[in-house]
Design an enzyme around this catalytic site. Structure first.
Site, PDB file in Angstrom:
ATOM      1  N   ASN A 185      -6.202  -2.960   1.476  1.00  0.00           N
ATOM      2  CA  ASN A 185      -6.145  -4.412   1.630  1.00  0.00           C
ATOM      3  C   ASN A 185      -7.561  -4.963   1.601  1.00  0.00           C
ATOM      4  O   ASN A 185      -8.482  -4.345   2.144  1.00  0.00           O
ATOM      5  CB  ASN A 185      -5.496  -4.801   2.957  1.00  0.00           C
ATOM      6  CG  ASN A 185      -3.995  -4.620   2.960  1.00  0.00           C
ATOM      7  OD1 ASN A 185      -3.355  -4.572   1.914  1.00  0.00           O
ATOM      8  ND2 ASN A 185      -3.419  -4.521   4.142  1.00  0.00           N
ATOM      9  N   ARG A 203       0.834  -1.211   0.000  1.00  0.00           N
ATOM     10  CA  ARG A 203       0.000   0.000   0.000  1.00  0.00           C
ATOM     11  C   ARG A 203       0.868   1.261   0.000  1.00  0.00           C
ATOM     12  O   ARG A 203       0.600   2.197  -0.752  1.00  0.00           O
ATOM     13  CB  ARG A 203      -0.972   0.002   1.183  1.00  0.00           C
ATOM     14  CG  ARG A 203      -2.063  -1.060   1.035  1.00  0.00           C
ATOM     15  CD  ARG A 203      -2.995  -1.085   2.205  1.00  0.00           C
ATOM     16  NE  ARG A 203      -2.249  -1.422   3.422  1.00  0.00           N
ATOM     17  CZ  ARG A 203      -2.706  -1.267   4.653  1.00  0.00           C
ATOM     18  NH1 ARG A 203      -3.910  -0.774   4.853  1.00  0.00           N
ATOM     19  NH2 ARG A 203      -1.970  -1.610   5.691  1.00  0.00           N
TER      20      ARG A 203
END
Length: 90
Positions: A36, A18
């Site tokens: 996620n 990320r």
């Protein structure tokens, strides 16, 4: 403007994916988000100029150094939400 939804599969959680995507997207001037998913995948919604979006897709295919990308799905997205920046959600 191009807008796509990416689903990245493999060893992509717990490896800085990320943060990696956030940095790449901001450097390319893109907007959207990365998050996620509960199934262990990572989802990216990205919008911006065609060449920049394509560059982010290429970056996501490789991922950060400790990631192992097994598959990357790209879907055109016709949503109408407006994103002013790129962020990490979820």
């Amino acid at each position: 403007m191009k807008r796509v939804l990416l689903t990245i599969k493999g060893k992509v959680q717990g490896v800085g994916f990320r943060r990696f995507t956030l940095q790449k997207a901001r450097a390319l001037g893109l907007t959207g988000y990365v998050r996620n998913l509960d199934d262990g995948n990572v989802e990216v919604l990205v919008q911006g100029a065609y060449p920049a979006v394509d560059q982010l897709i290429i970056s996501c295919e490789q991922g950060p150094i400790h990631a192992e990308v097994n598959d990357l799905l790209v879907e055109e997205d016709d949503g109408d939400e407006i994103y002013l920046d790129f962020s990490v959600t979820g």
